[in-house]
Structure formats: C-alpha cells, structure tokens
Design an enzyme around this catalytic site. Structure first.
Site, PDB file in Angstrom:
ATOM      1  N   GLY B  53       1.521   5.780   0.939  1.00 39.96           N
ATOM      2  CA  GLY B  53       0.645   6.522   1.829  1.00 39.96           C
ATOM      3  C   GLY B  53      -0.080   7.635   1.094  1.00 39.96           C
ATOM      4  N   SER B  54      -1.278   7.976   1.573  1.00 39.03           N
ATOM      5  CA  SER B  54      -1.987   9.126   1.028  1.00 39.03           C
ATOM      6  C   SER B  54      -1.330  10.407   1.540  1.00 39.03           C
ATOM      7  CB  SER B  54      -3.452   9.085   1.447  1.00 39.03           C
ATOM      8  OG  SER B  54      -4.087   7.972   0.877  1.00 39.03           O
ATOM      9  N   GLY B  55      -1.786  11.543   1.003  1.00 40.72           N
ATOM     10  CA  GLY B  55      -1.232  12.827   1.404  1.00 40.72           C
ATOM     11  C   GLY B  55      -0.235  13.379   0.406  1.00 40.72           C
ATOM     12  N   HIS B  56       0.060  12.588  -0.641  1.00 34.90           N
ATOM     13  CA  HIS B  56       0.994  13.032  -1.693  1.00 34.90           C
ATOM     14  C   HIS B  56       0.258  13.314  -3.008  1.00 34.90           C
ATOM     15  CE1 HIS B  56       4.092  11.775   1.047  1.00 34.90           C
ATOM     16  NE2 HIS B  56       3.730  10.506   0.979  1.00 34.90           N
ATOM     17  N   LYS B 104       8.271   3.678  -3.888  1.00 37.73           N
ATOM     18  CA  LYS B 104       9.195   4.668  -3.332  1.00 37.73           C
ATOM     19  C   LYS B 104       9.978   4.019  -2.184  1.00 37.73           C
ATOM     20  CE  LYS B 104       6.056   7.872  -2.347  1.00 37.73           C
ATOM     21  NZ  LYS B 104       4.881   6.994  -2.553  1.00 37.73           N
ATOM     22  N   ASP B 109       6.759   0.621   2.740  1.00 33.75           N
ATOM     23  CA  ASP B 109       6.312   0.378   1.366  1.00 33.75           C
ATOM     24  C   ASP B 109       7.062  -0.801   0.760  1.00 33.75           C
ATOM     25  OD1 ASP B 109       4.789   2.609   1.766  1.00 33.75           O
ATOM     26  OD2 ASP B 109       5.661   3.809   0.167  1.00 33.75           O
ATOM     27  N   HIS B 215       7.448  13.522   3.885  1.00 38.82           N
ATOM     28  CA  HIS B 215       6.615  13.329   5.076  1.00 38.82           C
ATOM     29  C   HIS B 215       7.061  14.291   6.173  1.00 38.82           C
ATOM     30  CE1 HIS B 215       7.149   9.505   2.923  1.00 38.82           C
ATOM     31  NE2 HIS B 215       5.855   9.391   3.090  1.00 38.82           N
TER      32      HIS B 215
END
Lengths: 329, 329
Positions: B53-56, B104, B109, B215
C-alpha cells in the site's frame, strides 16, 4: 505537546550527539557543542561556516561534509548561536585562505555572525541569504527572510570552495546564487517549540498560512485550505514574478518539507509545480524534494526556484557527501 | 484533515508522477501506474520486486534503483497492490534468472503477491518480512507484521542481486536477514488516510501507543507520554529480548521516523538507543536515521536492530543509488 525528548534543556545537545555518532565518518562535535565540524578537511581551502537556531534540521549541521559546509554553529531552538561559537568554529576549520560565513537574514544571526567575524583572526567574508519573497519585513527580520534557498547557496558555494576558489570569488558567487533564488512557503499547522510547549501560532482546522516563515512568522495571508494545485499556483506566482527568469533559463526546482509533511505530499507538490512551470514556458533542469529546511514539526512546505547558469549547474551537480545531501561520491 | 492534495483519487498517481519526474535518471513509471521500475537494468540479474500500500513512502518506490529494487508495485493508500501489477512488473524487469518478491507480512499483500507469482512466466521466489516484535497477530496480519526491517532486507538482498547471486541464494539470504532483524514502533499521534479524512485511531493529548503498526494498528499498550529514554528502553527491551544477539555481534541500528516526526527528535532517539545498547554490552556497527518506512503523517518512530555477519555488513555497505538511499556511487 508530545515529542520524543528527555529534559528540554538537553534536546539540542542530545540530538547533535546522535547526528555526529550516526555520521562519525563525516562529522566531529566540539565538546562544548559550539559547532559541528567536518572531519576531513583541506588545510588550504576557504572554510565555509554557517549556523543558526536549531529546529531547522538537517539545516545546517546535516550539510557539513565534503563539497558543502566545513562547520555549522547551532543555537538553541529558533535562537541565534553566539559569536564565540563562530570564532571557535573558525579556529578549528579556518585556513589562511579565509572563512566564508553563510547567514540567513535574521537580526540575531546577522548581529552575532558580524561580531564573530570581527573577533576572527583570519579573513572573513559573509553572504546573507534572503530568498523568501513572502513579506518584506517580519518578526525577526528587516528585509526578506532567508529560508530554504540557503541550502542552494551552501551547496553551490561549497562545491566551488572544494575546487579551490578564493574568498572574494566565493562571496561573489554566494551573492549571485542568493540573487538568483526565490522561495515561499505555506503552513498547514503550527510548529511547537519544545521549551514553550504550545503551538507558536493558531491556525484553524481548515486554515493555512500562505508565506509563513520557518519560525512560524506570519506570511502574506491566512486563507481557507485550497487544493495543492491552487497553493502551488499562488506560491509560484509570487516566486516567478519576483525572480522573473527569462524563458529558456534552466531552473532548479526545490520542494522543501517543513518537518511534519509526508513525502507523498511533497512529491505531489513537486509534480504540480513542475507542470505549472512548464505551462509558464519555464524549464526545470534540476530538482530536489525532501524535508531539508524545517520548522520542527510544522506541516507544510516551501517552493524554491534558482535560475541557474552553466557554472551554477555544474557546481550543483558536483559531488557532495554530507549526512543529508549525498551524490556523486 | 489538512493535506497537500488535489482530488483524493489522484493522490497516489500524482505523487508517483512527481517521484519519477524528480528522479528521471533512475526511475520509469508504467503508464497505467502498475509499477515504478529501475531505468537501467542488468538483463541477466535476478529482479527484485516489492510493493504494498501507498502511504509508507519512500518505501517501496523510493528504493528502486542500483543495488536495491528493480520494481515496486504501489497500491492505493494502505491497500495491497493487485496481482496484475506484480505480473506486469515482472514482465518489464524480470529475467530468466527469475524474480524475487519481497513482501511485508500482511494478509492482502501475501495473497496478491502469491497470486501474482502463480501467473508469472519466470521463476519466482518470495521472502516475507515479519520483523515487528510488538504483537503476534494484528488487524491485517496473522503472525508478526513486516515493518521498517523490510528496508534492511531490500538493501542487503539488493546488493547481493547486483553482484549476480542466484534466485535460491537470494531467497535464503532474504530469510536470513529477516530472521536477524527485529523492530518495534511507538506512535505519538495517529495518521489520517486521505480518503477517510479523519484520524485512524484516537490518542489522548498525553498518550502514546507502544508497538503501533505502520497502518495505525494497535500495539502492546497505550500509556502516558514518557521521556525519549524511557520509550527507547521499552522498545529495546522487547527487541533485544526477542533477537537475543550474542555480545560482540555487530548490530545495525536503524531509527525510522513515521512521517510526522522531525529529524531533531530522530537523532535524539538514536543517541539514546546507542547509549542503551552500549550499556547492554552490545555494539552498534552500522546506523541509519531517517523517515524511510512511514505511516503518512503519523508522529512517532520505530527502532530496528539487525544482527549482522560479515557478509551482511559488506552487502549493507555496498553501493546503492535510489531516490531515498544513496551511498558509494
């Protein structure tokens, strides 16, 4: 206030110790915390020394190293370093070729670097940066404030010093880079100074401060939150009008985070700014995105443009090896 | 919610475009935004592909480049990428030597990378990272979560791939690095997912979440704000107990910011952690400080320890040239 700190009075010292311990290949710390110095120095090169209040990290200590600064003098958070710090740093890193001070345009910094210069035994020249187009005078400043464009001056002049340029030439180059550079920022939130414990200024849930300074000083206007594109347009309108680069002149576009802004948003702003500059008939030749000149935990960013020439571009591209900027080596 | 964004549905695409435009010497972007790929590739090397996911950010796209990843597949914020993305990335960067997926440990995922692996026409091996010692199971995870230690796996395995190691050897090395790595984090504030617009979790004015996930998943306990030293002790107690490095084993100490934490605090945490490890008779041989595996605008940090051996240390030191990690080249 929630911060990762121990005693408030130890924040600066403990953080500097961490920086130097983490980068012990590059840096050494004065035992009295007066400066961070480059570990391996050229004995005959002009030494570049900068400094200022803490809370803007990695500026300045994170830019000490090959191809950039020889020393940085940290003050307490948002507080000028004292003249004895510059003198001690100049004694450590200075050579008979002289010392160049790079100083952001704030009254306290200017005064203390000037006093330091008088007390140094080697020749000293000073470049004062004032790239912020937001306001003419401000809380701590007569004239324009020096903000993120200071990084550009330190990088380009640092590369020239590394190549052996003399003090007069470096001071002139610093003036040229500063005169070719304009910035403006926007705050989405305030910062909180550890020793104060409450936000420096109040900003509503849907308000932003256009033209904010890097200590939370007031900007041009407080407005309702806008889209990133609209914010970028307003910042670039002010910057481009003031800089007035001729079409075809290669530009450095530097999007700088203030400390509390995630990288995802910074690259989004970069994309928006590059698109806007393209529409204006301007060419982005070099770029930098990251949180380099910060205001503690403030959310927001600044945009900096430098109108490059061939010499400045080559010096921007030259190798640099510091904790925060590293390429070509 | 105040963020530098335009339309919520465009955040990921616009940010990726900015990243790739800023680093056009290193990266290329699939026109359908399925992956970010390394521009100059070895045709015969095993390709390393990660994603999530994006945001990391900068994880994972910011680690694409020489000596690290060959491609990264971004999902929407905190959302797994889909199997077609891994297949498309493998088609672009894969070689007959095969493809290694680094994933991860989150259910979505793992499932989507597994489906992608089945659909690929080249040999695929997968390493799943699960370095977070905070909790055994969590919101999106059975077993331990993969967090900042993923960077260490990507760096070390990436260097080995660059040197020509084969798929089986790289998968084994990835397992070894993951097994030698432990992390744990602390949140001072929540993050806010753009599409949600409100904080992911509530944390009082003086509360922190020990063991938080990247998250915003719950950690071990919610406690009153403590000093940085006390927080570091609790994180290191959990990490060191679980890793149980033998004295004298060289350690990599990685202090990672979650996105909203200023560098000043991260280096203070590093200093505290290094001091604590020294008191425990342990040796920090390598170090990294910065916001590399983030949770949008969350304030807080994680600490990662990797127990190195000679091979891992040499591979950690090997040249890397990506947007976010760069040394030796």
């Amino acid at each position: 206030m929630k911060k990762l700190v121990n005693k408030i009075e130890d924040v600066m010292h403990e953080s500097l110790e961490g920086l130097v311990a983490c980068h012990s290949d590059l840096l050494e710390l004065d035992p009295e915390y007066r400066f961070v110095a480059r570990k391996s120095r050229h004995p005959t090169k002009v030494a570049l020394i900068s400094g200022g209040g803490s809370g803007h990290e990695p500026l300045h200590a994170g830019f000490v190293g090959q191809g950039m600064l020889d020393a940085a003098c940290p003050g307490q958070v948002f507080t000028s370093p004292t003249p004895d710090q510059m003198v001690a740093a100049a004694q450590r890193v200075g050579s008979q070729q002289g010392v160049l001070f790079i100083v952001k345009n704030y009254e306290g910094d200017k005064m203390n670097f000037a006093m330091g210069a008088e007390m140094c035994e080697v020749p000293v020249a000073t470049v004062v940066t004032n790239d912020d187009v937001a306001v003419q005078d401000s809380t701590y400043t007569t004239g324009r404030r020096g903000i993120a464009g200071t990084l550009v001056v330190e990088k380009i002049v640092g590369a020239a010093a590394e190549r052996g340029a003399g003090l007069t030439e470096l001071a002139a180059l610093g003036e040229l880079v500063n005169a070719s550079t304009r910035s403006m920022g926007v705050a989405l939130t305030s910062c909180t100074v550890p020793a104060v414990g409450t936000p420096t200024f109040d900003l509503g849930e849907t308000e932003i401060e256009m033209g904010v300074g890097i200590h939370g000083e007031p900007g041009r206007r407080r407005v309702a939150l806008m889209s990133a594109d609209a914010i970028v347009e307003e910042l670039l309108d002010a910057i481009v009008t003031d800089l007035a680069p001729r079409p075809g002149r290669p530009l450095l576009l530097f999007v700088n985070g203030f400390g509390g802004t995630p990288q995802m948003e910074l690259y989004l702003v970069f994309q928006s700014a590059q698109r806007s500059l393209h529409k204006r008939g301007l060419t982005v030749a070099r770029s930098l995105v990251g949180s380099y000149v910060t205001s503690l935990d403030m959310a927001g960013c600044s945009i900096t443009l430098t109108a490059l020439d061939d010499q400045m571009m080559a010096l921007w591209d030259a190798p640099v090896r510091t904790p925060a900027l590293r390429w070509g080596v």
